[in-house]
Design a protein around this motif. Sequence first.
Motif, PDB file in Angstrom:
ATOM      1  N   THR A  18       0.891  -1.231  -0.098  1.00  0.00           N
ATOM      2  CA  THR A  18       0.003  -0.086  -0.030  1.00  0.00           C
ATOM      3  C   THR A  18       0.887   1.052   0.176  1.00  0.00           C
ATOM      4  N   VAL A  70      -6.737   2.992   1.437  1.00  0.00           N
ATOM      5  CA  VAL A  70      -6.829   2.001   2.567  1.00  0.00           C
ATOM      6  C   VAL A  70      -7.873   2.219   3.538  1.00  0.00           C
ATOM      7  N   MET A  76      -9.709  -2.590  -0.270  1.00  0.00           N
ATOM      8  CA  MET A  76      -8.694  -3.593   0.117  1.00  0.00           C
ATOM      9  C   MET A  76      -9.007  -4.743  -0.171  1.00  0.00           C
ATOM     10  N   HIS A  95       1.954  -2.849   4.690  1.00  0.00           N
ATOM     11  CA  HIS A  95       1.049  -1.558   4.944  1.00  0.00           C
ATOM     12  C   HIS A  95       1.978  -0.352   5.234  1.00  0.00           C
ATOM     13  N   CYS A 130      -6.367  -3.736   5.757  1.00  0.00           N
ATOM     14  CA  CYS A 130      -5.323  -4.681   5.117  1.00  0.00           C
ATOM     15  C   CYS A 130      -5.257  -5.963   5.825  1.00  0.00           C
TER      16      CYS A 130
END
Length: 261
Positions: A18, A70, A76, A95, A130
Amino acid sequence: MKKTMPSNSLVGQTALVTGAGGGIGRGIALELAAAGARVVVAARRGATGEETVRLVQAEGGEALAIEADVTSLLDMQSAVKASLEHFGGLDILVHNATHGASGHPKQLQDFVDEDWDAQVAVDLVGAHHCAISAYEALSASGAGRMILLCSTFGLHGAALNPAYAAIKGGIRGLTKALAREWGPQGITVNAISPSALTAASAAFFDSNPALRDAYIANFPLGRMGHERDDIGRAVVGLCGQGMGYITGQVIQVDGGLYTAV
């Protein structure tokens, strides 16, 4: 003699990163791809993610750009689904996404709820999104890896940055909790606290050379880290077979800036 793969080889694995449209996230994505992983580049702005993909492909790697925020669980879930459909699985989740305001000092009394909530939504709630989205895929991997980006601010606090300090303290706790919860499924969960010379910090130091020199003097290695060569390689190391017995740790990747951790 039987040939074995290097312990940090990620050939055949798929990684989702991400905040990979630039900065540390891009450096991580590029280094994961260089180690052989197929990389899903999740970025809030599609154009930046596509640029990271082009850079990966220019080096002979495989990558897919996904426009994802996110703060949205649906986004996600869609990113994980794309990983499964395009590459057949998901082995690594990094992440890295963080709110743009996290690097701007602000006293607690100057925060309004919207400011606080916006940062929490990206960094901490984003980590939850996530994790909950990727859990089944990481479990199916048999040797899943989750890496979170932390900060020493979450350990020693940060004057004029209370939201960021609180968030990163939460990331530390989440890392350790998930390591315990997910260990039986063969998933390791770790965090790194990086110190890297990003484009923003480089621009600031260029206009404030005296502050740059004073700050750099605090590093035993005499420099700030490189987004890819230092931070990206640390992530690759944690994702490789050689680090498979490390979990629940927050690792300083900062050239020795903080040693009392």
